[in-house]
Design a protein around this motif. Structure first.
Motif, short mmCIF file in Angstrom:
data_model
loop_
_atom_site.label_atom_id
_atom_site.label_comp_id
_atom_site.label_asym_id
_atom_site.label_seq_id
_atom_site.Cartn_x
_atom_site.Cartn_y
_atom_site.Cartn_z
N LEU A 180 -3.18 -15.73 7.43
CA LEU A 180 -2.64 -15.40 6.11
C LEU A 180 -3.32 -14.13 5.64
CD1 LEU A 180 -1.10 -15.93 3.47
CD2 LEU A 180 -3.02 -17.36 2.73
N VAL A 181 -2.52 -13.13 5.34
CA VAL A 181 -3.05 -11.86 4.83
C VAL A 181 -2.65 -11.75 3.37
CG1 VAL A 181 -3.02 -9.35 5.11
CG2 VAL A 181 -2.73 -10.82 7.11
N ARG A 182 -3.59 -11.26 2.56
CA ARG A 182 -3.26 -11.01 1.13
C ARG A 182 -3.30 -9.52 0.88
NH1 ARG A 182 -7.29 -15.41 -0.27
NH2 ARG A 182 -6.03 -17.30 -0.11
N SER A 183 -2.20 -9.00 0.36
CA SER A 183 -2.18 -7.56 0.07
C SER A 183 -2.78 -7.31 -1.30
CB SER A 183 -0.73 -7.04 0.11
OG SER A 183 -0.07 -7.36 -1.10
N ASP A 184 -2.96 -6.05 -1.62
CA ASP A 184 -3.35 -5.68 -2.97
C ASP A 184 -2.17 -6.04 -3.90
OD1 ASP A 184 -5.30 -3.39 -4.42
OD2 ASP A 184 -3.28 -3.58 -5.27
N PRO A 185 -2.41 -6.59 -5.08
CA PRO A 185 -1.28 -6.95 -5.98
C PRO A 185 -0.42 -5.76 -6.37
CG PRO A 185 -3.35 -7.89 -6.76
CD PRO A 185 -3.72 -6.98 -5.63
N ARG A 244 13.99 14.99 11.68
CA ARG A 244 13.80 13.60 12.11
C ARG A 244 12.32 13.22 12.17
NH1 ARG A 244 18.59 13.25 16.70
NH2 ARG A 244 20.24 13.85 15.27
N GLU A 245 11.68 13.34 10.98
CA GLU A 245 10.27 12.99 10.85
C GLU A 245 10.11 12.00 9.71
OE1 GLU A 245 7.42 16.47 10.38
OE2 GLU A 245 9.41 17.39 10.23
N ILE A 246 9.05 11.19 9.81
CA ILE A 246 8.73 10.24 8.73
C ILE A 246 7.25 10.41 8.37
CG2 ILE A 246 8.57 7.78 8.14
CD1 ILE A 246 10.73 7.40 10.47
N TRP A 247 6.99 10.51 7.07
CA TRP A 247 5.61 10.56 6.58
C TRP A 247 5.49 9.48 5.50
CZ3 TRP A 247 2.29 15.43 6.47
CH2 TRP A 247 2.74 16.40 7.37
N SER A 248 4.53 8.59 5.64
CA SER A 248 4.38 7.51 4.66
C SER A 248 2.92 7.43 4.22
CB SER A 248 4.82 6.19 5.30
OG SER A 248 4.37 5.10 4.53
N PHE A 249 2.73 7.46 2.90
CA PHE A 249 1.37 7.53 2.36
C PHE A 249 1.17 6.51 1.25
CE2 PHE A 249 -1.97 9.19 -0.40
CZ PHE A 249 -2.90 9.69 0.50
N GLY A 250 0.06 5.79 1.28
CA GLY A 250 -0.38 5.03 0.12
C GLY A 250 -0.08 3.55 0.12
N SER A 251 0.85 3.09 1.00
CA SER A 251 1.19 1.66 1.02
C SER A 251 0.98 1.11 2.42
CB SER A 251 2.66 1.47 0.62
OG SER A 251 3.07 0.14 0.94
N GLY A 252 0.54 -0.14 2.48
CA GLY A 252 0.39 -0.79 3.79
C GLY A 252 1.40 -1.89 3.99
N TYR A 253 2.37 -2.03 3.08
CA TYR A 253 3.25 -3.21 3.07
C TYR A 253 4.60 -2.98 3.74
CZ TYR A 253 4.55 -7.85 1.45
OH TYR A 253 4.87 -9.18 1.41
N GLY A 254 4.99 -3.89 4.59
CA GLY A 254 6.35 -4.02 5.11
C GLY A 254 7.06 -2.72 5.43
N THR A 310 2.12 -13.04 5.04
CA THR A 310 1.55 -12.13 4.05
C THR A 310 1.98 -12.58 2.66
OG1 THR A 310 1.76 -10.35 5.67
CG2 THR A 310 1.28 -9.69 3.42
N ASN A 311 0.97 -12.74 1.80
CA ASN A 311 1.18 -13.09 0.39
C ASN A 311 1.82 -14.46 0.16
OD1 ASN A 311 -0.11 -10.82 -0.39
ND2 ASN A 311 1.73 -9.66 -0.88
N CYS A 312 1.61 -15.38 1.11
CA CYS A 312 1.97 -16.79 0.88
C CYS A 312 0.80 -17.47 0.18
CB CYS A 312 2.25 -17.49 2.22
SG CYS A 312 3.66 -16.76 3.09
N ALA A 313 1.04 -18.70 -0.28
CA ALA A 313 -0.05 -19.49 -0.86
C ALA A 313 -0.74 -20.26 0.27
CB ALA A 313 0.51 -20.45 -1.89
N LEU A 314 -1.94 -20.74 -0.03
CA LEU A 314 -2.76 -21.45 0.95
C LEU A 314 -2.96 -22.89 0.48
CD1 LEU A 314 -4.76 -21.14 3.45
CD2 LEU A 314 -6.52 -20.68 1.72
N THR A 315 -2.76 -23.85 1.39
CA THR A 315 -2.96 -25.25 1.00
C THR A 315 -4.44 -25.63 1.21
OG1 THR A 315 -2.55 -26.12 3.22
CG2 THR A 315 -0.63 -25.82 1.82
#
Ligand code: OXD
Ligand code: MN
Length: 595
Positions: A59-64, A199-209, A331-336
């Protein structure tokens, strides 16, 4: 490793700019995956689930502040603003490059730069495409191993050919001695940027999906739509399923639905009709090309599922529940309390106590979401018990029908068939859906989401419709039938009229039999609807009134919708293909004549 000159040059430039402490080539091995997981465990981003309940799972928790795709921070930087169109955020490519160069300079200090060669589609397939992602996120490395084919075989197949360079950073350099965040990101500076011409991609600042796993939305959709336009094929936000009848005959069906509208559930459906079988080929993306026989052949460029967890359960998607038994990144599920995951609607009874997706104690009287509404699972497609054996076929499978569907509480009936490709393209182009939590923004608001591609088309949407219409004119084409479907119609009391999930097989059966030429339809102003008694409702508990409502042609509602469609299309000005205006006018005339 590789002699690919473009890759070597680009990597050298990226290293000089990002200034990582180390560079590591990813080989896609299990040992490497375990190492990435270990890094996430040690940083505190991940925790290991109880192996007796969920073996080899985390289980991974991202930054809110980093929980979904950020459409307002997603940019299409074509040379001309008009080529991005009114539904994309456009920036001048030179200015954007300057901004990004500033942000990326030194952004990987204190971190490792991972080099991930990946293939969208089976390695070496004539219709696959390679990308290389450079990233400073071990979470991304682990997820890309599941979602794509990675490692040395990709480089071997690539040789000296071209690939899509995908540069990614979480945007949080570390000073010497600085303690890392569990989920590093840069909430204030997020940029998900596409340069369609180069045909280039640059992505900065987020680690999500989709912001960070760049093979998915960025390459396999936004950049691929541009390649598809230039090369005469289709890159679509569609599931692919195989439907087999009790006699053993099969048809392959693609379906475009906006994010979090049940594509994964439909793709893995357990049909409510005895003897019918659904098998999965893909749950999110389809690339389609003409075969020599004039049919459109589709394949899934991904190798895994990055699915929405909330709402998934033994009733809505039993095959997903089986897929998720082991070897999963949540990612970002609850834990029992006993070390397993939980999310809303996973079980009928609410657990008494949980740890919520932010890591806070949760009790059911709190009435808050325990899992984030966009909590996800990442899992290999090979774990799905109903994968069709041909899902890795390098040439794809011939498509008999294309579905378009959104969440519409009103107006749109359960199913309607288009007369031809142009009307089907019109229905897809003007489809609307009530917004979900898959992207940031207000949930529930109706927005037009053409072919479910609003956030994923890498060029002007009107040109994209023109491309669809061109596909319909392909010489010798034997085109799929097209349908608009709506599982989400509500009655006056606000309840859903149709139970959905496995019961959707009844609609698929009618479509299958239309493809076979055996099911009857009635002509209406909006398309062909199932004739009386043609929808198989055996063993189903739906009242006559609800059924009538589900198949009702709401003339006034459609006229209102048509007026909205007119307004929607108008924003694209002269680029709207005349065929779409003609379809809209003809629809309005038919509706008025029947009113
Ligand atoms: C997805 C999405 O992740 O559409 O598939 O948001
Ligand atoms: Mn999607």
């Amino acid at each position: 490793m590789t002699k690919n000159a473009k890759l070597q040059d680009w990597l050298k430039q990226a290293v000089a700019m990002c200034q990582p402490d180390r560079v590591r080539w990813c080989d896609g091995s299990k040992a490497e995956y375990d190492e990435m997981i270990d890094l996430l465990l040690r940083s505190g981003a991940a925790l290991k689930l109880d192996p007796r309940r969920r073996p080899h799972s985390y289980l991974v928790r991202s930054d809110p502040g980093d929980v979904a795709r950020v459409e307002d921070r997603t940019f299409i930087c074509s040379e001309h603003e008009q080529d991005a169109g009114p539904t994309n955020n456009w920036r001048d490519p030179a200015e954007m490059k300057a901004t990004l160069t500033g942000l990326f300079t030194g952004c990987m200090r204190g971190r490792t730069l991972y080099v991930i060669p990946f293939s969208m589609g089976p390695i070496g397939s004539p219709i696959a495409y390679a990308g290389v992602q450079l990233t400073d996120s071990p979470y991304v490395v682990a997820n890309m191993r599941i979602m794509t084919r990675t490692g040395q075989p990709v480089l071997d197949a690539l040789g000296d050919r071209d690939f899509v360079p995908c540069l990614h950073s979480v945007g949080m350099p570390l000073n010497p001695g600085q303690k890392d965040a569990a989920w590093p990101c840069n909430t204030d500076h997020k940029y998900i940027v596409h340069f369609p011409e180069t045909r280039e991609i640059w992505s900065f600042g987020s680690g999500y999906g989709g912001n960070a796993l760049l093979g998915k939305k960025c390459l396999a959709l936004r950049i691929a739509t541009v390649m598809a336009r230039d090369e005469g094929w289709l890159a679509e936000h569609m599931l692919i399923l195989k439907l087999t009848n009790p006699a053993g005959r099969s048809h392959y069906i693609c379906g475009a639905f906006p994010s979090a509208c049940g594509k994964t559930n439909l793709a893995m459906m357990r049909p409510a009709l005895a003897g019918w079988k659904v098998e999965t080929l893909g749950d999110d993306i389809a690339w389609m090309r003409f075969g020599d026989d004039g049919r459109l052949y589709a394949f899934n460029p991904e190798a895994g599922f990055f699915g929405v967890a909330p709402g998934t359960n033994e009733r809505s998607n039993p095959n997903a529940m089986t897929t998720l038994r082991e070897d999963v990144i949540f990612t970002n599920c609850a834990l029992t309390p006993d070390g397993d995951v939980w999310w809303e609607e996973m079980t009928d009874a609410l657990p008494e106590r949980l740890t919520d997706w932010r890591g806070q104690p949760w009790t059911r009287d709190l009435k808050t979401n325990a899992a984030h509404p966009n909590a996800r699972f990442t899992v290999s497609a090979s774990q799905c018990p109903v994968m069709a054996p041909e899902w890795q076929n390098p040439h794809g499978v011939p498509i008999s029908a294309i579905l378009f569907g959104g969440r519409r509480a009103t107006v749109v009936p359960l199913v309607q068939e288009a007369w031809d490709w142009n009307y089907g393209t019109f229905l897809g182009s003007t489809m609307g859906s009530e917004k979900t939590a898959a992207a940031t923004g207000k949930v529930g608001v109706l927005r037009r989401d053409p072919m479910a591609m609003l956030p994923f088309c890498g060029y002007n949407m009107a040109d994209y419709w023109a491309h669809w219409l061109r596909i319909g004119k392909h010489s010798g084409a034997r085109l799929p039938r097209m349908y608009l479907v709506n599982w989400f119609r509500k009655g006056a009391g606000g309840d859903y009229l149709w139970p959905g999930f496995g019961e959707n097989a009844r609609v698929l059966k009618w479509i299958f039999e239309r493809c076979e030429g055996t099911a009857k339809a009635v002509e209406t102003p909006i398309g062909r609807l199932p004739a009386e008694g043609e929808l198989d409702l055996s063993g189903m508990d739906v009242s006559r009134e609800d059924l009538a409502e589900l198949l009702h042609v709401d003339t006034a509602g459609w006229l209102g919708d048509a007026a909205e469609m007119r307004e929607y299309l108008a924003q694209f000005g002269s680029r709207v293909p005349t065929e779409l205006w003609a379809e809209l006018e003809a629809l309005e005339n038919r509706l008025k004549a029947s009113a």
